[in-house]
Design a protein around this motif. Sequence first.
Motif, PDB file in Angstrom:
ATOM      1  N   PHE A 180      83.014  69.044  59.345  1.00 22.84           N
ATOM      2  CA  PHE A 180      82.730  68.794  60.757  1.00 22.84           C
ATOM      3  C   PHE A 180      82.522  70.107  61.508  1.00 22.84           C
ATOM      4  CE2 PHE A 180      84.778  68.322  65.067  1.00 22.84           C
ATOM      5  CZ  PHE A 180      83.654  67.768  65.675  1.00 22.84           C
ATOM      6  N   GLN A 181      81.388  70.193  62.203  1.00 26.16           N
ATOM      7  CA  GLN A 181      81.059  71.374  62.996  1.00 26.16           C
ATOM      8  C   GLN A 181      81.201  71.042  64.472  1.00 26.16           C
ATOM      9  OE1 GLN A 181      77.131  72.732  61.869  1.00 26.16           O
ATOM     10  NE2 GLN A 181      77.680  72.877  59.701  1.00 26.16           N
ATOM     11  N   PHE A 182      81.741  71.983  65.234  1.00 24.79           N
ATOM     12  CA  PHE A 182      81.949  71.740  66.660  1.00 24.79           C
ATOM     13  C   PHE A 182      81.519  72.959  67.465  1.00 24.79           C
ATOM     14  CE2 PHE A 182      85.814  73.787  65.163  1.00 24.79           C
ATOM     15  CZ  PHE A 182      86.136  74.676  66.176  1.00 24.79           C
ATOM     16  N   GLU A 361      88.640  70.645  59.693  1.00 29.75           N
ATOM     17  CA  GLU A 361      89.011  69.583  58.774  1.00 29.75           C
ATOM     18  C   GLU A 361      90.463  69.192  59.040  1.00 29.75           C
ATOM     19  OE1 GLU A 361      87.821  70.669  54.524  1.00 29.75           O
ATOM     20  OE2 GLU A 361      87.702  72.604  55.570  1.00 29.75           O
ATOM     21  N   HIS A 362      90.746  67.901  58.966  1.00 34.25           N
ATOM     22  CA  HIS A 362      92.135  67.442  59.055  1.00 34.25           C
ATOM     23  C   HIS A 362      92.606  67.077  57.657  1.00 34.25           C
ATOM     24  CE1 HIS A 362      95.779  65.406  60.404  1.00 34.25           C
ATOM     25  NE2 HIS A 362      95.556  65.938  61.601  1.00 34.25           N
ATOM     26  N   LYS A 363      93.853  67.359  57.369  1.00 40.92           N
ATOM     27  CA  LYS A 363      94.393  67.110  56.031  1.00 40.92           C
ATOM     28  C   LYS A 363      94.575  65.621  55.747  1.00 40.92           C
ATOM     29  CE  LYS A 363      95.611  69.874  53.492  1.00 40.92           C
ATOM     30  NZ  LYS A 363      94.884  70.565  52.394  1.00 40.92           N
ATOM     31  N   ASN A 364      94.718  64.829  56.807  1.00 44.30           N
ATOM     32  CA  ASN A 364      94.784  63.384  56.632  1.00 44.30           C
ATOM     33  C   ASN A 364      93.365  62.843  56.517  1.00 44.30           C
ATOM     34  OD1 ASN A 364      94.666  60.534  57.536  1.00 44.30           O
ATOM     35  ND2 ASN A 364      96.879  60.748  57.794  1.00 44.30           N
ATOM     36  N   TYR A 369      88.083  61.583  58.839  1.00 44.38           N
ATOM     37  CA  TYR A 369      86.873  60.759  58.936  1.00 44.38           C
ATOM     38  C   TYR A 369      86.477  60.537  60.395  1.00 44.38           C
ATOM     39  CZ  TYR A 369      83.690  56.817  58.379  1.00 44.38           C
ATOM     40  OH  TYR A 369      82.587  55.998  58.427  1.00 44.38           O
ATOM     41  N   PHE A 370      87.473  60.327  61.255  1.00 43.63           N
ATOM     42  CA  PHE A 370      87.208  60.057  62.662  1.00 43.63           C
ATOM     43  C   PHE A 370      87.264  61.324  63.528  1.00 43.63           C
ATOM     44  CE2 PHE A 370      88.666  55.878  61.173  1.00 43.63           C
ATOM     45  CZ  PHE A 370      87.639  55.082  61.663  1.00 43.63           C
ATOM     46  N   PRO A 372      85.159  63.768  64.335  1.00 46.08           N
ATOM     47  CA  PRO A 372      84.123  64.009  65.354  1.00 46.08           C
ATOM     48  C   PRO A 372      84.363  63.216  66.635  1.00 46.08           C
ATOM     49  CG  PRO A 372      83.123  63.766  63.196  1.00 46.08           C
ATOM     50  CD  PRO A 372      84.572  63.407  63.029  1.00 46.08           C
ATOM     51  N   TYR A 373      84.781  61.968  66.497  1.00 46.23           N
ATOM     52  CA  TYR A 373      85.061  61.155  67.683  1.00 46.23           C
ATOM     53  C   TYR A 373      86.274  61.696  68.426  1.00 46.23           C
ATOM     54  CZ  TYR A 373      86.813  57.395  70.594  1.00 46.23           C
ATOM     55  OH  TYR A 373      87.302  56.687  71.653  1.00 46.23           O
ATOM     56  N   PHE A 374      87.369  61.979  67.687  1.00 49.99           N
ATOM     57  CA  PHE A 374      88.581  62.480  68.334  1.00 49.99           C
ATOM     58  C   PHE A 374      88.307  63.788  69.063  1.00 49.99           C
ATOM     59  CE2 PHE A 374      91.207  60.199  64.893  1.00 49.99           C
ATOM     60  CZ  PHE A 374      91.319  59.066  65.691  1.00 49.99           C
ATOM     61  N   PHE A 375      87.545  64.677  68.426  1.00 47.17           N
ATOM     62  CA  PHE A 375      87.301  65.996  69.011  1.00 47.17           C
ATOM     63  C   PHE A 375      86.551  65.874  70.327  1.00 47.17           C
ATOM     64  CE2 PHE A 375      84.883  69.840  69.772  1.00 47.17           C
ATOM     65  CZ  PHE A 375      85.837  70.824  69.588  1.00 47.17           C
ATOM     66  N   HIS A 376      85.489  65.085  70.347  1.00 48.84           N
ATOM     67  CA  HIS A 376      84.686  64.967  71.556  1.00 48.84           C
ATOM     68  C   HIS A 376      85.430  64.218  72.658  1.00 48.84           C
ATOM     69  CE1 HIS A 376      81.226  66.886  69.839  1.00 48.84           C
ATOM     70  NE2 HIS A 376      81.197  66.041  68.830  1.00 48.84           N
ATOM     71  N   PHE A 377      86.384  63.402  72.264  1.00 51.77           N
ATOM     72  CA  PHE A 377      87.195  62.720  73.268  1.00 51.77           C
ATOM     73  C   PHE A 377      88.230  63.665  73.868  1.00 51.77           C
ATOM     74  CE2 PHE A 377      91.164  60.437  74.265  1.00 51.77           C
ATOM     75  CZ  PHE A 377      90.702  59.648  75.308  1.00 51.77           C
ATOM     76  N   LEU A 378      88.795  64.528  73.036  1.00 50.57           N
ATOM     77  CA  LEU A 378      89.924  65.349  73.474  1.00 50.57           C
ATOM     78  C   LEU A 378      89.528  66.721  73.993  1.00 50.57           C
ATOM     79  CD1 LEU A 378      92.338  64.524  70.519  1.00 50.57           C
ATOM     80  CD2 LEU A 378      92.438  63.620  72.841  1.00 50.57           C
TER      81      LEU A 378
END
Length: 391
Positions: A180-182, A361-364, A369-370, A372-378
């Motif tokens: 995931f790139q941000f 990257e998250h270790k979980n 998987y989610f 990109p959504y979490f990042f743009h929300f937070l």
Amino acid sequence: MSTISTLISLNTPLSHVIYQSSSDLPDTWDHVANTTLFLQKKYFEILEHSCPSNMKCFFIGIFQNKELVGVAISQFLDLKSLESFGERDKCLKTIVRNFLFKRFASHVLFIGNCMLTGENAYVFSEAVPFEKQIKVLYEARDEIEKILKKQGITIHLLTSKDFSIKEITKINQTSICDVFQFTTQPNMIFSISESWKNEEDYVAELTKKYRDQYKRARKKAIGIVKRKLSISEIEDNQELIYDLYYHVAKNAPFNSFFLSQNHFIELKKIWKDNFLFYGYFMDEKLIGFTTLIKNGSAMDTYFLGYDNSIQREKMLYLNMLYDMIAYSIKKKFKTIIFARTALEIKSSVGAKPETMFGLMEHKNPIINYFLPYFFHFLEPKTSWQERNPFQ
């Protein structure tokens, strides 16, 4: 990232060594890291003596045979130990964000330096293929994760920063292209024209609107005295300096660390004339400060602080920006790295945004998987309008 030239065999595999003390680094370290102060021994010594309390630093040496061909920095952050991530935004989204960070992403391992903006993560010999650079850095990161695990620390989030568009394009041609790139706030870069010999030349090229802004700011600053502080003066004013810094830092939209109180003292002690500390005084009382770092042809702006009530009345922050520009022109620097935050006001003095990318990257696996959504929300959103004071 930056590269250096050396003659090496491309067929020899790369290896890495993890260091936790600058005194253990090889003698050739600074020769490899000669493109930036932020990967050299003295800077690592500063971090050892004064890094944030929730941070651990690791220094990575990359070898081919026994020759040092690359250097890098990695940092671990414990976000759970922070009292505050930032107090500017009080909305429900911010409260939820802070809870989720502490619950699911409090242990973060970086390749790179979260205290800086820009490409300061690593330097390699230009003869080392980029795919091999990334591979050995990830191998080193895996080892650091194991070191931390032995200390009872489980990593939640793995991230790498900052990459330019050119660098992220190369990453997209490697095996980690699916990570995931941000992007966050851009790095604000001010380019100094070769025709400018002094501050007046810069002001002369501003449009009328922005010349008027300059004149208004300078008029507002009448009564404020700026002067360079020595190490003894920094020590004498240490508590007030930290209060001014902390006031600005805690009102940011998001923080992952707070500086230690002795950080500026260590910078001045070790870097001497490469680190500049300017105090702003009114009625002989310190009301603000700026810090600058000479980094080759670039002037890096660093942390600052101010009394907010006086800042508004005297347009202090804007005057600080003009002072940094004036000094950098006088000393013939090519660029000023204004970094992130306060994007619109930096744009109004002539800085241009440079998009910077990161990898995460998250270790979980489910959270990852989610992600990109979490990042743009937070991720805190910053609305701003780019200015062009020269047109």
